[in-house]
Design an enzyme around this catalytic site. Structure first.
Site, short mmCIF file in Angstrom:
data_model
loop_
_atom_site.label_atom_id
_atom_site.label_comp_id
_atom_site.label_asym_id
_atom_site.label_seq_id
_atom_site.Cartn_x
_atom_site.Cartn_y
_atom_site.Cartn_z
N ASN A 10 0.51 -0.96 -0.11
CA ASN A 10 -0.24 -0.16 -0.01
C ASN A 10 0.76 1.98 -0.06
O ASN A 10 1.57 1.60 1.20
CB ASN A 10 -0.75 0.02 1.22
N LYS A 12 0.02 4.47 -0.16
CA LYS A 12 -0.77 5.02 0.48
C LYS A 12 -0.52 6.76 -0.87
O LYS A 12 -0.62 6.47 -1.59
CB LYS A 12 0.20 5.86 1.47
N HIS A 93 -9.95 0.86 4.90
CA HIS A 93 -7.66 1.39 5.92
C HIS A 93 -8.14 2.19 7.13
O HIS A 93 -9.52 3.02 6.81
CB HIS A 93 -6.81 1.98 4.94
N GLU A 95 -6.45 5.09 8.18
CA GLU A 95 -6.56 6.19 7.49
C GLU A 95 -7.48 6.89 6.91
O GLU A 95 -7.25 8.05 7.31
CB GLU A 95 -5.38 6.12 6.92
N GLU A 164 -5.28 -4.61 11.01
CA GLU A 164 -4.67 -4.03 10.64
C GLU A 164 -4.35 -3.20 12.16
O GLU A 164 -5.51 -2.45 12.34
CB GLU A 164 -3.92 -3.15 9.35
N GLY A 170 2.77 2.08 10.60
CA GLY A 170 3.65 3.05 11.17
C GLY A 170 4.23 3.13 12.01
O GLY A 170 5.21 4.52 11.91
N SER A 209 3.81 -2.43 10.06
CA SER A 209 5.16 -2.61 10.88
C SER A 209 5.72 -4.04 10.18
O SER A 209 6.39 -4.08 10.64
CB SER A 209 5.47 -2.40 11.91
C1 PEP Z 1 -0.54 0.36 6.46
O1 PEP Z 1 -1.20 1.14 6.23
O2 PEP Z 1 -1.46 -0.21 5.69
C2 PEP Z 1 0.96 -0.55 6.86
C3 PEP Z 1 0.36 -1.61 6.76
O3 PEP Z 1 1.06 0.25 7.03
P1 PEP Z 1 2.69 0.12 7.58
O4 PEP Z 1 3.69 -1.49 6.74
O5 PEP Z 1 3.26 1.17 7.01
O6 PEP Z 1 2.76 0.19 8.95
#
Ligand code: PEP
Length: 252
Positions: A10, A12, A93, A95, A164, A170, A209
């Site tokens: 992803n 973003k 998601h 976000e 998630e 992040g 992460s």
């Molecule tokens: C995400 O935003 O879907 C995600 C998993 O981000 P990160 O791997 O950076 O934690």
């Protein structure tokens, strides 16, 4: 890990055409590592170019509008994504849930629009840190699944779930492998309640992460069918490290 592992990047709101170099390198790795299904969800602006330049990987979007078309300035419908070459769309998601106040009902409507347009969909769920600390993680995720999963004849074949935890996105922090297993087992049970026996086949990705050095242990947790990767998908070097870890598990 179930079936062929599915590793999805992803991007973003990152990436211009300069990033096509990374997409091409990821595509070359996917050609070699055939036991893994690899996909990228770039910003809308890169869907077409990545489809053109990286034909061996799946390409999808990070969001869609629930409506087919109309007066929704700045939005993009699922059928437009399909027309641009996308094969799937991520919905819900955290976000988007946070930045755009998306409710479970909004997420469900988007997922159903994706299916109606002939796209696959990845439905994201996950608890906040406060919810986990209060011992509510599984209840929150169960509620999100009940409210967000699409219904309809072909839904189970077209849906992937991504777990998630919001606090892991992040941050460099991840749940323990036992916590990932417990949550993915709970999600599997809920998918059975919602979809009956078809729920057993749905892939459940872990996201938050994931990096090359922790991918193997996270991917080995119960009912983990792959990973949704944010930051580490922005460079081919680190994303391919995760794909390699998935390939090793798929082969073992
Ligand atoms: C995400 O935003 O879907 C995600 C998993 O981000 P990160 O791997 O950076 O934690």
């Amino acid at each position: 890990m179930v079936k062929r592992p599915y590793i999805v990047g992803n991007w973003k709101m990152n990436g211009t055409r300069a990033m096509l170099t990374e997409a091409r390198a990821i595509n070359r790795a996917a050609e070699r590592l055939v036991k893994v299904e690899v996909a990228l969800a770039p910003p809308f602006t890169l869907i077409q170019p990545i489809c053109k330049e990286a034909g061996l990987i799946g390409v999808g979007a990070q969001d869609c509008h629930a409506a087919e078309g109309g007066a929704h300035t700045g939005d993009v419908s699922a059928s437009m994504l399909k027309d641009a070459g996308a094969g799937f769309v991520i919905v819900g998601h955290s976000e988007r849930r946070a930045d755009h106040n998306e409710s479970d009902a909004d997420v469900k409507a988007k997922a159903e629009a994706a299916l109606a347009a002939g796209l696959f969909t990845i439905v994201c769920v996950g608890e906040t840190e406060t919810e986990r600390d209060a011992g509510q993680a599984e209840a929150v995720v169960a509620r999100q699944l009940e409210g967000s999963l699409p219904h309809g004849a072909n839904a189970p074949e077209k849906v992937t779930v991504a777990y998630e935890p919001v606090w892991a996105i992040g941050t460099g922090r991840t749940p323990t492998v036992d916590d990932v297993s417990a949550m993915h087992n709970a999600i599997r049970a809920k998918l059975g309640e919602v979809y009956g026996e078809d729920g057993a086949e749905i892939r459940i990705l872990y996201g938050g992460s994931v990096k090359p050095d922790n991918a193997a242990e996270l991917l080995r947790a119960d009912n983990v069918g792959g990973a949704l990767v944010g930051g580490a998908s922005l460079s081919a070097e680190s994303f391919v490290g995760i794909i390699v870890a998935a390939a090793e598990i798929a082969e073992s």
